[in-house]
Scaffold this motif. Structure first.
Motif, PDB file in Angstrom:
ATOM      1  N   VAL A   1      12.908   3.130   3.681  1.00  0.00           N
ATOM      2  CA  VAL A   1      12.631   4.062   2.583  1.00  0.00           C
ATOM      3  C   VAL A   1      11.610   3.463   1.615  1.00  0.00           C
ATOM      4  O   VAL A   1      10.646   4.129   1.214  1.00  0.00           O
ATOM      5  N   ILE A   2      11.805   2.206   1.244  1.00  0.00           N
ATOM      6  CA  ILE A   2      10.892   1.537   0.310  1.00  0.00           C
ATOM      7  C   ILE A   2       9.486   1.459   0.890  1.00  0.00           C
ATOM      8  O   ILE A   2       8.499   1.726   0.197  1.00  0.00           O
ATOM      9  N   PHE A   3       9.391   1.105   2.145  1.00  0.00           N
ATOM     10  CA  PHE A   3       8.091   0.998   2.801  1.00  0.00           C
ATOM     11  C   PHE A   3       7.369   2.339   2.800  1.00  0.00           C
ATOM     12  O   PHE A   3       6.176   2.429   2.477  1.00  0.00           O
ATOM     13  N   ILE A   4       8.090   3.411   3.149  1.00  0.00           N
ATOM     14  CA  ILE A   4       7.475   4.737   3.211  1.00  0.00           C
ATOM     15  C   ILE A   4       7.080   5.218   1.820  1.00  0.00           C
ATOM     16  O   ILE A   4       5.985   5.764   1.612  1.00  0.00           O
ATOM     17  N   GLU A   5       7.957   5.024   0.837  1.00  0.00           N
ATOM     18  CA  GLU A   5       7.654   5.448  -0.533  1.00  0.00           C
ATOM     19  C   GLU A   5       6.355   4.825  -1.036  1.00  0.00           C
ATOM     20  O   GLU A   5       5.546   5.484  -1.691  1.00  0.00           O
ATOM     21  N   LYS A   6       6.157   3.556  -0.751  1.00  0.00           N
ATOM     22  CA  LYS A   6       5.041   2.824  -1.330  1.00  0.00           C
ATOM     23  C   LYS A   6       3.741   2.979  -0.545  1.00  0.00           C
ATOM     24  O   LYS A   6       2.651   2.894  -1.137  1.00  0.00           O
ATOM     25  N   LEU A   7       3.831   3.213   0.753  1.00  0.00           N
ATOM     26  CA  LEU A   7       2.625   3.140   1.571  1.00  0.00           C
ATOM     27  C   LEU A   7       2.209   4.466   2.199  1.00  0.00           C
ATOM     28  O   LEU A   7       1.047   4.620   2.575  1.00  0.00           O
ATOM     29  N   TRP A   8       3.107   5.406   2.342  1.00  0.00           N
ATOM     30  CA  TRP A   8       2.732   6.694   2.937  1.00  0.00           C
ATOM     31  C   TRP A   8       2.081   7.560   1.868  1.00  0.00           C
ATOM     32  O   TRP A   8       2.474   7.533   0.697  1.00  0.00           O
ATOM     33  N   ARG A   9       1.095   8.338   2.256  1.00  0.00           N
ATOM     34  CA  ARG A   9       0.379   9.172   1.274  1.00  0.00           C
ATOM     35  C   ARG A   9       1.298  10.224   0.662  1.00  0.00           C
ATOM     36  O   ARG A   9       1.045  10.703  -0.449  1.00  0.00           O
ATOM     37  N   LEU A  10       2.338  10.613   1.361  1.00  0.00           N
ATOM     38  CA  LEU A  10       3.311  11.565   0.816  1.00  0.00           C
ATOM     39  C   LEU A  10       4.554  10.849   0.294  1.00  0.00           C
ATOM     40  O   LEU A  10       5.632  11.449   0.200  1.00  0.00           O
ATOM     41  N   GLY A  11       4.397   9.571  -0.065  1.00  0.00           N
ATOM     42  CA  GLY A  11       5.521   8.792  -0.547  1.00  0.00           C
ATOM     43  C   GLY A  11       6.269   9.413  -1.713  1.00  0.00           C
ATOM     44  O   GLY A  11       7.510   9.442  -1.712  1.00  0.00           O
ATOM     45  N   PRO A  12       5.574   9.952  -2.746  1.00  0.00           N
ATOM     46  CA  PRO A  12       6.300  10.569  -3.858  1.00  0.00           C
ATOM     47  C   PRO A  12       7.156  11.766  -3.424  1.00  0.00           C
ATOM     48  O   PRO A  12       8.254  11.974  -3.958  1.00  0.00           O
ATOM     49  N   VAL A  13       6.653  12.552  -2.492  1.00  0.00           N
ATOM     50  CA  VAL A  13       7.438  13.681  -1.979  1.00  0.00           C
ATOM     51  C   VAL A  13       8.663  13.163  -1.227  1.00  0.00           C
ATOM     52  O   VAL A  13       9.790  13.660  -1.386  1.00  0.00           O
ATOM     53  N   PHE A  14       8.443  12.144  -0.418  1.00  0.00           N
ATOM     54  CA  PHE A  14       9.547  11.529   0.321  1.00  0.00           C
ATOM     55  C   PHE A  14      10.590  10.976  -0.638  1.00  0.00           C
ATOM     56  O   PHE A  14      11.798  11.089  -0.403  1.00  0.00           O
TER      57      PHE A  14
END
Length: 272
Positions: free
Chosen positions: A223-236
């Motif tokens: 979850v932390i990795f996706i939040e910080k690095l994916w372009r849709l992290g805030p939505v996630f």
């Protein structure tokens, strides 16, 4: 003016990129310790039963294990920030000096999480004592932890800290003019504080899920990795908040959601 400022703010053109060897060293300094930390945590968890409280660990041993857990969970998402800092210092330092400075950066980052670990230890003592005296309180402690985690996902603090963690260059530029003494340690600690502000809500769900719950740790690290690095992290991040709020509503009635708040043996019975 210190030249790191220009290195950080310069566009990523081929001429500004670090040599492949430097990049390899920088990535290795972040990802290899994370891999080793996962091996240590898995080995340690294999010999421990999940239960309320500190699982019999005194403070120094708990903090050591907590820091190892943070290396395992946080270093993969920290790596791009460390590489950005390595890019800034790459032209001013020898290979050995670069490695030492990146290590100091990571050390400062871990200091911030170690301080938060003290808070976690105190919380585990309090919840452990409460559950020992009133086992039925565990379901409400678990619901409260999930509720806090869910609300934090929607909070202004989360948004501010997540924006920093996703785009830390502005802050790194500010630190570029610090005096050389302990500069890298200070930069790492400053970034670590933002990271704690971003992720403390995620970490407190380890209280109901179990501090040494490997599956929960791996899920939170993802979850932390996706939040910080994916372009849709805030939505996630918003989706994760909704999930936590649902878990908060279910926790009082579903004891299987709270393995970290139950003593080995018969599980807590659902509320009637």
């Amino acid at each position: 003016m210190f030249r790191d400022r220009a290195s950080l703010s310069a566009p990523m053109r081929p001429g500004n990129l670090l040599p492949a060897r430097t990049m390899t060293v920088a990535w290795s300094l972040m990802l290899l310790p994370a891999l080793l930390a996962w091996l240590v945590v898995v080995e340690q968890a294999d010999g421990m039963e999940m239960e309320p409280g500190t699982m019999g660990l005194d403070l120094p041993l708990f903090l050591l294990l907590w820091v190892i857990m943070m290396i395992a969970m946080m270093f993969p998402s920290l790596a791009p920030v460390a590489i950005t800092w390595a890019r800034a210092i790459g032209r001013q330092s020898s290979g050995t000096a670069r490695a030492a400075r990146i290590t100091q950066f990571a050390g400062g980052y871990l200091i911030a999480w170690a301080v938060f670990g003290l808070c976690v230890y105190g919380s585990l003592i309090a919840t452990g004592d409460l559950v020992d005296g009133r086992p039925e309180a565990g379901r409400w402690i678990g619901a409260g932890a999930f509720l806090l985690a869910g609300l934090h996902q929607f909070s202004p603090l989360k948004n501010i800290c997540l924006r920093h963690c996703r785009s830390p260059v502005d802050q790194l530029v500010r630190h570029a003019d610090y005096r050389p003494g302990a500069r890298d340690l200070r930069v790492g600690a400053h970034h670590g504080l933002y990271c704690v502000g971003c992720c403390w809500g995620l970490m407190i769900v380890l209280i109901p899920l179990g501090t040494m719950n490997i599956a929960a740790m791996a899920g939170l690290a993802t979850v932390i990795f996706i939040e910080k690095l994916w372009r849709l992290g805030p939505v996630f991040s918003t989706v994760v908040g909704v999930v936590f709020l649902v878990l908060a509503a279910l926790a009082p009635f579903q004891s299987w959601l709270l393995p970290g708040l139950q003593h080995p043996g018969p599980s807590m019975q659902p509320m009637t």
